[in-house]
Design a protein around this motif. Structure first.
Motif, PDB file in Angstrom:
ATOM      1  N   HIS A 191      68.884  -3.426  24.083  1.00  0.00           N
ATOM      2  CA  HIS A 191      69.193  -2.006  24.297  1.00  0.00           C
ATOM      3  C   HIS A 191      68.304  -1.469  25.422  1.00  0.00           C
ATOM      4  CE1 HIS A 191      69.413   2.313  23.679  1.00  0.00           C
ATOM      5  NE2 HIS A 191      70.544   2.087  23.025  1.00  0.00           N
ATOM      6  N   PRO A 192      68.848  -0.627  26.318  1.00  0.00           N
ATOM      7  CA  PRO A 192      68.062  -0.114  27.451  1.00  0.00           C
ATOM      8  C   PRO A 192      66.769   0.614  27.050  1.00  0.00           C
ATOM      9  CG  PRO A 192      70.393   0.337  27.788  1.00  0.00           C
ATOM     10  CD  PRO A 192      70.256  -0.217  26.392  1.00  0.00           C
ATOM     11  N   LEU A 193      66.759   1.281  25.913  1.00  0.00           N
ATOM     12  CA  LEU A 193      65.547   1.980  25.474  1.00  0.00           C
ATOM     13  C   LEU A 193      64.431   0.976  25.161  1.00  0.00           C
ATOM     14  CD1 LEU A 193      64.435   4.831  24.866  1.00  0.00           C
ATOM     15  CD2 LEU A 193      65.152   4.475  22.503  1.00  0.00           C
ATOM     16  N   ILE A 194      64.790  -0.114  24.522  1.00  0.00           N
ATOM     17  CA  ILE A 194      63.812  -1.149  24.196  1.00  0.00           C
ATOM     18  C   ILE A 194      63.338  -1.838  25.478  1.00  0.00           C
ATOM     19  CG2 ILE A 194      63.433  -3.334  22.994  1.00  0.00           C
ATOM     20  CD1 ILE A 194      65.390  -2.272  20.832  1.00  0.00           C
ATOM     21  N   ARG A 220      54.267   3.959  21.873  1.00  0.00           N
ATOM     22  CA  ARG A 220      54.865   3.058  20.885  1.00  0.00           C
ATOM     23  C   ARG A 220      56.302   3.488  20.642  1.00  0.00           C
ATOM     24  NH1 ARG A 220      52.207   2.582  15.018  1.00  0.00           N
ATOM     25  NH2 ARG A 220      52.465   4.820  15.217  1.00  0.00           N
ATOM     26  N   LEU A 221      57.188   2.499  20.537  1.00  0.00           N
ATOM     27  CA  LEU A 221      58.587   2.741  20.227  1.00  0.00           C
ATOM     28  C   LEU A 221      58.906   2.091  18.893  1.00  0.00           C
ATOM     29  CD1 LEU A 221      61.543   3.569  20.929  1.00  0.00           C
ATOM     30  CD2 LEU A 221      61.743   1.337  22.072  1.00  0.00           C
ATOM     31  N   VAL A 222      59.515   2.849  17.994  1.00  0.00           N
ATOM     32  CA  VAL A 222      59.942   2.306  16.705  1.00  0.00           C
ATOM     33  C   VAL A 222      61.457   2.356  16.667  1.00  0.00           C
ATOM     34  CG1 VAL A 222      59.858   2.535  14.193  1.00  0.00           C
ATOM     35  CG2 VAL A 222      57.842   3.112  15.558  1.00  0.00           C
ATOM     36  N   THR A 223      62.076   1.213  16.437  1.00  0.00           N
ATOM     37  CA  THR A 223      63.524   1.143  16.301  1.00  0.00           C
ATOM     38  C   THR A 223      63.856   0.502  14.969  1.00  0.00           C
ATOM     39  OG1 THR A 223      63.780  -1.036  17.305  1.00  0.00           O
ATOM     40  CG2 THR A 223      63.789   0.858  18.797  1.00  0.00           C
ATOM     41  N   THR A 224      64.992   0.842  14.430  1.00  0.00           N
ATOM     42  CA  THR A 224      65.439   0.234  13.176  1.00  0.00           C
ATOM     43  C   THR A 224      66.873  -0.242  13.358  1.00  0.00           C
ATOM     44  OG1 THR A 224      66.154   2.369  12.311  1.00  0.00           O
ATOM     45  CG2 THR A 224      63.932   1.660  11.729  1.00  0.00           C
ATOM     46  N   GLY A 225      67.041  -1.541  13.462  1.00  0.00           N
ATOM     47  CA  GLY A 225      68.373  -2.109  13.580  1.00  0.00           C
ATOM     48  C   GLY A 225      68.976  -2.051  14.964  1.00  0.00           C
ATOM     49  N   THR A 246      54.345   8.333  19.355  1.00  0.00           N
ATOM     50  CA  THR A 246      55.350   7.378  18.927  1.00  0.00           C
ATOM     51  C   THR A 246      56.738   7.949  19.133  1.00  0.00           C
ATOM     52  OG1 THR A 246      53.864   6.449  17.261  1.00  0.00           O
ATOM     53  CG2 THR A 246      56.212   6.049  16.956  1.00  0.00           C
ATOM     54  N   CYS A 247      57.606   7.157  19.720  1.00  0.00           N
ATOM     55  CA  CYS A 247      59.008   7.523  19.887  1.00  0.00           C
ATOM     56  C   CYS A 247      59.815   6.759  18.848  1.00  0.00           C
ATOM     57  CB  CYS A 247      59.491   7.161  21.292  1.00  0.00           C
ATOM     58  SG  CYS A 247      61.247   7.498  21.554  1.00  0.00           S
ATOM     59  N   VAL A 248      60.592   7.485  18.062  1.00  0.00           N
ATOM     60  CA  VAL A 248      61.499   6.876  17.095  1.00  0.00           C
ATOM     61  C   VAL A 248      62.901   6.982  17.662  1.00  0.00           C
ATOM     62  CG1 VAL A 248      62.439   6.993  14.752  1.00  0.00           C
ATOM     63  CG2 VAL A 248      60.004   7.444  15.141  1.00  0.00           C
ATOM     64  N   ALA A 249      63.617   5.874  17.659  1.00  0.00           N
ATOM     65  CA  ALA A 249      64.961   5.838  18.228  1.00  0.00           C
ATOM     66  C   ALA A 249      65.997   6.173  17.171  1.00  0.00           C
ATOM     67  CB  ALA A 249      65.237   4.461  18.817  1.00  0.00           C
ATOM     68  N   GLY A 250      66.615   7.341  17.297  1.00  0.00           N
ATOM     69  CA  GLY A 250      67.743   7.706  16.455  1.00  0.00           C
ATOM     70  C   GLY A 250      67.401   8.491  15.210  1.00  0.00           C
ATOM     71  N   LEU A 251      68.351   9.351  14.820  1.00  0.00           N
ATOM     72  CA  LEU A 251      68.211  10.185  13.622  1.00  0.00           C
ATOM     73  C   LEU A 251      69.087   9.697  12.480  1.00  0.00           C
ATOM     74  CD1 LEU A 251      68.090  13.817  15.059  1.00  0.00           C
ATOM     75  CD2 LEU A 251      66.290  12.631  13.807  1.00  0.00           C
ATOM     76  N   GLY A 252      69.282   8.397  12.409  1.00  0.00           N
ATOM     77  CA  GLY A 252      69.984   7.841  11.262  1.00  0.00           C
ATOM     78  C   GLY A 252      69.080   7.908  10.045  1.00  0.00           C
ATOM     79  N   VAL A 253      69.531   7.355   8.944  1.00  0.00           N
ATOM     80  CA  VAL A 253      68.748   7.389   7.705  1.00  0.00           C
ATOM     81  C   VAL A 253      67.374   6.753   7.919  1.00  0.00           C
ATOM     82  CG1 VAL A 253      68.650   6.562   5.328  1.00  0.00           C
ATOM     83  CG2 VAL A 253      70.808   7.425   6.253  1.00  0.00           C
ATOM     84  N   ARG A 257      54.921  -2.710  20.518  1.00  0.00           N
ATOM     85  CA  ARG A 257      56.223  -2.896  19.893  1.00  0.00           C
ATOM     86  C   ARG A 257      56.086  -2.743  18.391  1.00  0.00           C
ATOM     87  NH1 ARG A 257      57.432  -8.597  22.510  1.00  0.00           N
ATOM     88  NH2 ARG A 257      55.316  -8.834  21.828  1.00  0.00           N
ATOM     89  N   SER A 258      56.920  -1.884  17.817  1.00  0.00           N
ATOM     90  CA  SER A 258      56.884  -1.665  16.372  1.00  0.00           C
ATOM     91  C   SER A 258      58.308  -1.618  15.837  1.00  0.00           C
ATOM     92  CB  SER A 258      56.179  -0.349  16.044  1.00  0.00           C
ATOM     93  OG  SER A 258      54.855  -0.385  16.463  1.00  0.00           O
ATOM     94  N   TRP A 259      58.995  -2.730  15.979  1.00  0.00           N
ATOM     95  CA  TRP A 259      60.365  -2.760  15.495  1.00  0.00           C
ATOM     96  C   TRP A 259      60.375  -3.070  14.012  1.00  0.00           C
ATOM     97  CZ3 TRP A 259      59.198  -4.809  20.273  1.00  0.00           C
ATOM     98  CH2 TRP A 259      59.790  -4.151  21.346  1.00  0.00           C
TER      99      TRP A 259
END
Length: 109
Positions: A75-78, A65-70, A4-11, A88-90
């Motif tokens: 977005h090019p990654l999506i 699997r890609l997980v994005t939050t917000g 699984t790829c998580v997009a970003g190190l935000g909260v 898809r696991s948004w």
């Protein structure tokens, strides 16, 4: 086993990566900014087995699997994840119209 790829190190991204790792999943986080906060979050996640890749926001090889939050759906990654055919696991987001796959049919609702 999925990767699984998580997009970003935000909260939200950091929390999602922690939960997935605690469930025994293989997780890699991609993050564009290599700032003090992001480096600290990456070090914490490394302690639970999560890899972080800084720089280009690109899907790592082997991701299923890609997980994005917000993140906006354009977005090019999506777009890359959809093109690659992964699942898809948004998470529900504040993006207008949401980024939530409808379980009853394919596509955005």
């Amino acid at each position: 086993m999925t990767l699984t790829c998580v997009a970003g190190l935000g909260v939200s991204g950091t929390a999602v990566a922690e939960v997935l790792a605690a469930r025994g999943e293989r997780v890699v986080v991609v993050e564009a900014t290599e700032g003090e906060r992001q480096l600290a979050a990456a070090a914490e996640l490394a302690g639970v087995g999560v890899e972080t890749r800084f720089g280009e926001m690109a899907l790592p090889d082997g991701v299923t699997r890609l997980v994005t939050t917000g993140w906006p759906p354009h977005h090019p990654l999506i777009a890359a994840a959809l093109k690659a055919g992964g699942s898809r696991s948004w998470a529900r987001s504040s993006w207008p119209g949401g980024c939530v796959p409808d379980r009853r049919r394919r596509g955005w609702r």
